[in-house]
Design a protein around this motif. Structure first.
Motif, PDB file in Angstrom:
ATOM      1  N   GLY A 106     100.394  90.052   3.547  1.00  0.00           N
ATOM      2  CA  GLY A 106      99.824  88.694   3.280  1.00  0.00           C
ATOM      3  C   GLY A 106     100.557  87.754   3.701  1.00  0.00           C
ATOM      4  N   CYS A 107      99.957  86.632   3.908  1.00  0.00           N
ATOM      5  CA  CYS A 107     100.736  85.465   4.649  1.00  0.00           C
ATOM      6  C   CYS A 107      99.646  84.086   4.662  1.00  0.00           C
ATOM      7  CB  CYS A 107     101.167  85.664   6.165  1.00  0.00           C
ATOM      8  SG  CYS A 107      99.904  86.042   7.199  1.00  0.00           S
ATOM      9  N   SER A 108     100.084  83.225   4.830  1.00  0.00           N
ATOM     10  CA  SER A 108      99.425  81.907   5.101  1.00  0.00           C
ATOM     11  C   SER A 108      99.664  81.449   6.598  1.00  0.00           C
ATOM     12  CB  SER A 108     100.008  80.842   4.196  1.00  0.00           C
ATOM     13  OG  SER A 108     100.991  80.387   4.231  1.00  0.00           O
ATOM     14  N   VAL A 109      98.718  80.839   7.262  1.00  0.00           N
ATOM     15  CA  VAL A 109      98.761  80.435   8.598  1.00  0.00           C
ATOM     16  C   VAL A 109      99.274  78.837   8.464  1.00  0.00           C
ATOM     17  CG1 VAL A 109      97.764  79.791  10.888  1.00  0.00           C
ATOM     18  CG2 VAL A 109      97.105  81.717   9.560  1.00  0.00           C
ATOM     19  N   VAL A 110     100.666  78.614   9.024  1.00  0.00           N
ATOM     20  CA  VAL A 110     101.014  77.322   8.973  1.00  0.00           C
ATOM     21  C   VAL A 110     100.229  76.569  10.177  1.00  0.00           C
ATOM     22  CG1 VAL A 110     103.014  75.836   9.462  1.00  0.00           C
ATOM     23  CG2 VAL A 110     103.193  78.248   8.085  1.00  0.00           C
ATOM     24  N   MET A 111     100.330  77.343  11.336  1.00  0.00           N
ATOM     25  CA  MET A 111      99.452  76.613  12.755  1.00  0.00           C
ATOM     26  C   MET A 111      99.044  77.583  13.358  1.00  0.00           C
ATOM     27  SD  MET A 111     102.336  74.776  14.906  1.00  0.00           S
ATOM     28  CE  MET A 111     101.251  74.357  16.226  1.00  0.00           C
ATOM     29  N   GLN A 112      98.282  77.417  14.286  1.00  0.00           N
ATOM     30  CA  GLN A 112      97.818  78.046  15.456  1.00  0.00           C
ATOM     31  C   GLN A 112      97.540  77.262  16.821  1.00  0.00           C
ATOM     32  OE1 GLN A 112      94.376  78.789  16.823  1.00  0.00           O
ATOM     33  NE2 GLN A 112      95.388  80.090  18.411  1.00  0.00           N
ATOM     34  N   GLU A 113      98.129  77.873  17.577  1.00  0.00           N
ATOM     35  CA  GLU A 113      98.236  77.077  19.104  1.00  0.00           C
ATOM     36  C   GLU A 113      98.161  77.969  20.116  1.00  0.00           C
ATOM     37  OE1 GLU A 113      98.750  73.740  19.334  1.00  0.00           O
ATOM     38  OE2 GLU A 113      99.454  73.457  21.358  1.00  0.00           O
ATOM     39  N   GLY A 114      96.977  77.968  20.841  1.00  0.00           N
ATOM     40  CA  GLY A 114      96.668  78.901  21.946  1.00  0.00           C
ATOM     41  C   GLY A 114      96.708  80.209  21.645  1.00  0.00           C
ATOM     42  N   ASN A 115      97.364  80.981  21.827  1.00  0.00           N
ATOM     43  CA  ASN A 115      97.530  82.695  21.269  1.00  0.00           C
ATOM     44  C   ASN A 115      98.502  82.912  20.386  1.00  0.00           C
ATOM     45  OD1 ASN A 115      99.629  82.321  23.186  1.00  0.00           O
ATOM     46  ND2 ASN A 115      99.174  84.213  24.208  1.00  0.00           N
ATOM     47  N   LEU A 116      99.145  82.011  19.689  1.00  0.00           N
ATOM     48  CA  LEU A 116     100.368  81.988  18.906  1.00  0.00           C
ATOM     49  C   LEU A 116     100.032  81.509  17.530  1.00  0.00           C
ATOM     50  CD1 LEU A 116     103.467  80.779  21.171  1.00  0.00           C
ATOM     51  CD2 LEU A 116     102.745  83.093  20.555  1.00  0.00           C
ATOM     52  N   TYR A 117     100.766  82.316  16.525  1.00  0.00           N
ATOM     53  CA  TYR A 117     100.425  81.998  15.070  1.00  0.00           C
ATOM     54  C   TYR A 117     101.905  81.788  14.526  1.00  0.00           C
ATOM     55  CZ  TYR A 117      95.485  83.489  15.625  1.00  0.00           C
ATOM     56  OH  TYR A 117      94.224  83.691  15.818  1.00  0.00           O
ATOM     57  N   LEU A 118     102.021  80.579  13.520  1.00  0.00           N
ATOM     58  CA  LEU A 118     103.092  80.483  13.094  1.00  0.00           C
ATOM     59  C   LEU A 118     102.744  80.936  11.408  1.00  0.00           C
ATOM     60  CD1 LEU A 118     105.908  79.755  12.678  1.00  0.00           C
ATOM     61  CD2 LEU A 118     105.120  77.176  12.529  1.00  0.00           C
ATOM     62  N   LEU A 119     103.397  81.828  11.054  1.00  0.00           N
ATOM     63  CA  LEU A 119     102.972  82.090   9.673  1.00  0.00           C
ATOM     64  C   LEU A 119     104.082  81.856   8.849  1.00  0.00           C
ATOM     65  CD1 LEU A 119     101.641  85.814  10.544  1.00  0.00           C
ATOM     66  CD2 LEU A 119     100.377  83.619  10.517  1.00  0.00           C
ATOM     67  N   LYS A 161     106.710  76.118  22.324  1.00  0.00           N
ATOM     68  CA  LYS A 161     107.117  74.879  21.924  1.00  0.00           C
ATOM     69  C   LYS A 161     106.524  74.349  20.495  1.00  0.00           C
ATOM     70  CE  LYS A 161     108.003  70.159  23.323  1.00  0.00           C
ATOM     71  NZ  LYS A 161     108.080  68.885  24.505  1.00  0.00           N
ATOM     72  N   ALA A 162     105.123  74.206  20.663  1.00  0.00           N
ATOM     73  CA  ALA A 162     104.568  73.660  19.507  1.00  0.00           C
ATOM     74  C   ALA A 162     105.088  74.242  18.037  1.00  0.00           C
ATOM     75  CB  ALA A 162     103.004  73.584  19.641  1.00  0.00           C
ATOM     76  N   PRO A 163     104.867  75.653  18.002  1.00  0.00           N
ATOM     77  CA  PRO A 163     105.033  76.515  16.773  1.00  0.00           C
ATOM     78  C   PRO A 163     106.491  76.398  16.521  1.00  0.00           C
ATOM     79  CG  PRO A 163     104.476  77.957  18.383  1.00  0.00           C
ATOM     80  CD  PRO A 163     103.966  76.647  18.922  1.00  0.00           C
ATOM     81  N   ALA A 164     107.459  76.411  17.618  1.00  0.00           N
ATOM     82  CA  ALA A 164     108.795  76.335  17.457  1.00  0.00           C
ATOM     83  C   ALA A 164     109.409  74.990  16.523  1.00  0.00           C
ATOM     84  CB  ALA A 164     109.595  76.530  18.798  1.00  0.00           C
ATOM     85  N   LEU A 165     108.751  73.904  17.112  1.00  0.00           N
ATOM     86  CA  LEU A 165     109.157  72.452  16.904  1.00  0.00           C
ATOM     87  C   LEU A 165     108.735  72.495  15.198  1.00  0.00           C
ATOM     88  CD1 LEU A 165     108.679  70.187  19.842  1.00  0.00           C
ATOM     89  CD2 LEU A 165     110.811  71.199  18.922  1.00  0.00           C
ATOM     90  N   ALA A 166     107.453  73.162  15.096  1.00  0.00           N
ATOM     91  CA  ALA A 166     106.798  73.048  13.532  1.00  0.00           C
ATOM     92  C   ALA A 166     107.935  73.660  12.729  1.00  0.00           C
ATOM     93  CB  ALA A 166     105.555  73.616  13.591  1.00  0.00           C
ATOM     94  N   ALA A 167     108.396  74.842  13.256  1.00  0.00           N
ATOM     95  CA  ALA A 167     109.232  75.525  12.324  1.00  0.00           C
ATOM     96  C   ALA A 167     110.712  75.029  12.077  1.00  0.00           C
ATOM     97  CB  ALA A 167     109.384  76.978  12.859  1.00  0.00           C
ATOM     98  N   LEU A 168     111.094  74.288  13.076  1.00  0.00           N
ATOM     99  CA  LEU A 168     112.296  74.114  13.113  1.00  0.00           C
ATOM    100  C   LEU A 168     113.140  73.137  11.989  1.00  0.00           C
ATOM    101  CD1 LEU A 168     115.073  73.670  14.979  1.00  0.00           C
ATOM    102  CD2 LEU A 168     114.051  71.588  15.877  1.00  0.00           C
ATOM    103  N   PRO A 169     112.297  72.321  11.263  1.00  0.00           N
ATOM    104  CA  PRO A 169     112.884  71.748  10.032  1.00  0.00           C
ATOM    105  C   PRO A 169     113.046  72.746   8.648  1.00  0.00           C
ATOM    106  CG  PRO A 169     111.128  70.238  10.807  1.00  0.00           C
ATOM    107  CD  PRO A 169     111.137  71.703  11.423  1.00  0.00           C
ATOM    108  N   LEU A 170     112.385  73.914   8.842  1.00  0.00           N
ATOM    109  CA  LEU A 170     112.232  74.715   7.803  1.00  0.00           C
ATOM    110  C   LEU A 170     113.131  76.127   8.023  1.00  0.00           C
ATOM    111  CD1 LEU A 170     108.265  74.592   7.401  1.00  0.00           C
ATOM    112  CD2 LEU A 170     110.076  73.263   6.041  1.00  0.00           C
ATOM    113  N   ILE A 171     113.655  76.156   9.136  1.00  0.00           N
ATOM    114  CA  ILE A 171     114.771  77.353   9.405  1.00  0.00           C
ATOM    115  C   ILE A 171     116.310  77.002   9.621  1.00  0.00           C
ATOM    116  CG2 ILE A 171     112.653  78.629  10.446  1.00  0.00           C
ATOM    117  CD1 ILE A 171     113.874  77.959  13.301  1.00  0.00           C
ATOM    118  N   SER A 172     117.041  77.948   9.779  1.00  0.00           N
ATOM    119  CA  SER A 172     118.347  77.799   9.885  1.00  0.00           C
ATOM    120  C   SER A 172     119.042  78.960  10.712  1.00  0.00           C
ATOM    121  CB  SER A 172     119.044  77.609   8.611  1.00  0.00           C
ATOM    122  OG  SER A 172     119.154  78.569   7.861  1.00  0.00           O
TER     123      SER A 172
END
Length: 522
Positions: free
Chosen positions: A504-517, A430-441
């Motif tokens: 190569g990437c940047s970490v947008v957020m890390q929550e629990g065992n998940l990484y949003l890159l 939930k947390a990384p998916a909601l963080a990504a939601l405004p930036l995807i389509s």
């Protein structure tokens, strides 16, 4: 006492009901199906992403749609119908106990059932297991009342409840109901119902259950047969095709742990029945024999099945709760057999609770990387059994019982209160998916790399890759065939290390065992 029972029901089933995000594969899909049913107005054929989804009957989706229409769409409103049904099940078993025994047994079962570990857990998840268990419980309880008094009205209630159970999870309800009735009839040497009751119950069952099956077959045709009947019923039972294969003895630990702490108070009943084994067909033991048939048939049936999940045996818990209530009633009343076996049962309970406490502590530390969540959950269990042991030694049996109820009630409140954030971060996207939601389509979806979870699809409004990309070669192919200025990737730690090393990437957020890159090519 009514206030205490109400508080226990609230804390075990309703407190912070939406605090935990959707978890697992089923909850997010079922929640979405309920949304689509409400939006489309089609209450016959369930859909997922507006395509027919024919794995399960529609009862849960009907209830979710109704809940959404009144209170809006959320985790709480998706789960509220299931929690209400779980509370209804506890109240029905209390009524059943009152009709056959007395008010004391009714209060005992009302407190035991919702404080059993697996029942309270599934009472908080928006899946089809609890609706099946509730209406099968109503059907089996009514069937016994009908057979006991040769009452036509209870047979009608039983047939109606069985019909609703088939709308909850399919024809397995009929198999389990028929198996229990047949086994009990063989054991007692007479049929549970007379022919008038059988005809009335069957007529009501057909009138209530057949219309949906007919309508959905009219709409979906052979797709309904192949998906619902062949794939998700016959194949699920006969083969491990759905990847839920477990050993034959799988449900033994499920029942021991799932009915905790009340599992350890069933021994005196088994001792009693063993001693009376030559007269079990008598009316005096009829209820207990019926309850154990109610337990035995589902456990054996699902043990034989090629697919096994813990929730499949949820229908046996109401029967176990009444057995435990009967033994506690005898113990509180000074029954000698119950008293003699209680000392051993308490010793086993204390040892088991210390083992469970150790598992919670080390599981919290090594699985959830948390030093506080394990001790927080272990504390009420250990305190409850130690208080109970103390009260037992002082021969204050009622206080002993209340200590068990209080410990499980507090455990549930803590598990779905402060601990829910930790569990959600490891079992939901939930947390990384909601963080990504405004930036995807839909054209530039969230990429799931070396990871796939239905919650990522749900919380991105199905703007995520429909399967996980398994390795770096497949990821390179995806990047080449789907050119974008920036890519968002959801992965676990190992996937992050691969992408960091090779792209190569940047970490947008890390929550629990998940990484949003975030990946920016070139």
């Amino acid at each position: 006492m009514f206030g205490f029972c109400g508080l226990a029901l609230f804390l075990t089933l309703f407190f912070r009901l939406g605090n935990l995000p959707f978890v697992g594969a089923d909850e997010p899909r079922y929640a979405r199906i309920g949304e689509e049913m409400l939006v489309s107005g089609n209450f016959v054929t369930p859909t997922l992403e507006y395509r027919p989804w024919l794995e399960k009957p529609p009862l849960l989706f009907w209830l979710e749609s109704f809940s959404y229409s009144l209170l809006g769409v959320s985790e709480t409103t998706a789960r509220l119908p299931v929690a209400l049904l779980a509370a209804l099940c506890a109240c029905w078993m209390a009524y059943f106990a009152y009709q056959l025994l007395d008010g004391e047994a009714a209060v005992l079962v009302l407190l035991i059932l919702p404080t059993s570990a697996l029942f309270l857990a599934f009472g908080r998840f928006a899946t089809t297991d609890m609706p099946l268990a509730v209406f099968l419980t109503l059907a089996l309880g009514s069937a016994y009342l009908a057979g006991r008094g040769r009452d036509l009205g209870w047979a009608v209630v039983s047939g109606a409840a069985l019909a609703v159970a088939t709308l909850a999870k399919g024809p397995v309800a009929v198999v389990l109901f028929g198996g229990v009735a047949l086994l009990f009839s063989i054991w007692q040497g007479r049929l549970l119902w007379n022919w008038k009751q059988a005809v009335a119950g069957a007529a009501v069952f057909v009138m209530l259950s057949v219309p949906w099956y007919w309508l959905v077959w009219q709409e979906a045709g052979f797709g309904f047969v192949s998906s619902f009947w062949i794939n998700h019923h016959l194949a699920r039972f006969l083969t491990p095709f759905h990847r839920h294969s477990q050993p034959f003895w799988y449900y033994l630990p499920v029942l021991v742990l799932g009915f905790y702490p009340w599992t350890f108070f069933l021994g005196s009943n088994l001792v009693r029945l063993w001693r009376a084994r030559r007269s079990l067909e008598s009316e005096a033991h009829g209820l207990e024999v019926y309850l154990w048939c109610w337990v035995l048939v589902p456990v054996v049936f699902f043990s034989i099945s090629g697919s096994k999940l813990a929730g499949y045996v949820l229908p046996v818990f109401p029967a176990l709760a009444l057995v435990a209530a009967m033994e506690w009633k005898r113990f509180l009343g000074g029954d000698l057999v119950a008293f003699r076996t209680m000392r051993t049962q308490v010793a086993v309970l204390v040892a088991a609770t210390f083992l469970i406490g150790l598992v919670l502590v080390f599981g919290g530390l090594f699985v959830y990387r948390s030093g506080w969540v394990g001790p927080l959950l272990a504390a009420p269990l250990l305190a409850g059994v130690l208080w109970g042991r103390y009260e037992h030694r002082r021969r204050r049996s009622q206080h002993f019982f209340l200590s068990m109820v209080a410990s499980m009630t507090l455990f549930a409140a803590l598990a779905f209160g402060p601990a829910a954030r930790v569990f959600g971060s490891f079992h939901s996207a939930k947390a990384p998916a909601l963080a990504a939601l405004p930036l995807i389509s839909e054209q530039e979806p969230l990429i799931q790399f070396r990871y796939f979870h239905h919650t990522a699809a749900y919380y991105t409004r199905y703007q995520a890759t429909p399967q996980g990309i398994p390795n770096s070669e497949a990821l390179f192919d995806y990047l080449l065939t789907h050119p974008q200025e920036r890519y968002l990737v959801l992965t676990k730690e190992h996937g992050w290390q691969i992408i960091e090393r090779e792209i190569g990437c940047s970490v947008v957020m890390q929550e629990g065992n998940l990484y949003l890159l975030s990946l920016t090519p070139g």
